[in-house]
Design a protein around this motif. Structure first.
Motif: not given
Length: 204
Positions: A67, A75, A79, A94, A98, A102
């Motif tokens: 990630l 990346q 996702y 996530l 992230g 995100y």
């Protein structure tokens, strides 16, 4: 096949032997995926990521490790591969680790809404920590909404923890949560302890 073409005890080629070149070592399974992810070829890496999704928890852990890859294409593909997964550790990773990228992801709303409805201490932590993670991501309206979805006793208790022990931003959002529930007693206590001011606690 002649004896010169047959593999011997010193060969270490497993997996897709059809693409092996002389002197190469290609391993199968998760270890093979990790090896291909060290390739200089973007296409080889992307293909390895696609394969990792088929290896259960071990494969998902490999994907999560990418990630933060320097290549945005890597990346983004990670996702895409993970966004529909239902495993709690994937969703939490996530959201928590992230969050900077995100916040631009198309399913951010759905992810945080699900975290709010779960209402566990862990998901409350994720939402509260996201308020402090990236000041440029502006997650405030989203967190205000998803915290409001928490209806479990353990989730409410965790929000209470942030009211008295969080950062000022986290205290403010915890106060808003209890204000909407009409919990004036806990807000009065927070004012007395200096955690929030009277405006935050009692304004309309």
């Amino acid at each position: 096949m002649s004896k010169h073409d047959s593999p011997n005890e010193f060969d270490a080629v497993l997996g897709n032997q059809g693409i092996a070149t002389q002197g190469s070592m290609i391993l199968g399974g998760v270890e093979g995926i990790k090896q291909r992810l060290n390739s200089h070829s973007l296409q080889v890496k992307l293909a390895a990521l696609e394969e990792a999704i088929n290896y259960g928890t071990a494969g998902l852990q490999v994907l999560l490790a990418y990630l933060d890859d320097r290549d945005l294409q890597i990346q983004n593909r990670v996702y895409e591969l993970l966004e529909s997964r239902s495993e709690p550790f994937v969703r939490e990773h996530l959201a928590k680790n992230g969050i900077r990228r995100y916040t631009r992801h198309k399913n951010r709303f759905e992810l945080f809404e699900l975290l709010g409805r779960e209402g566990t201490p862990e998901t409350v932590d994720i939402m509260m920590e996201s308020l402090e993670c990236d000041p440029h991501s502006s997650p405030y309206k989203l967190i205000d909404y998803t915290l409001g979805l928490v209806r479990t006793s353990v989730g409410e208790k965790r929000i209470e923890h942030y009211l008295f022990n969080g950062t000022q931003t986290q205290r403010n959002y915890a106060a808003l949560y209890f204000k909407r529930l009409g919990e004036m007693g806990i807000l009065t206590e927070a004012v007395k302890m200096g955690c929030i001011d009277r405006v935050q606690a009692f304004s309309k």
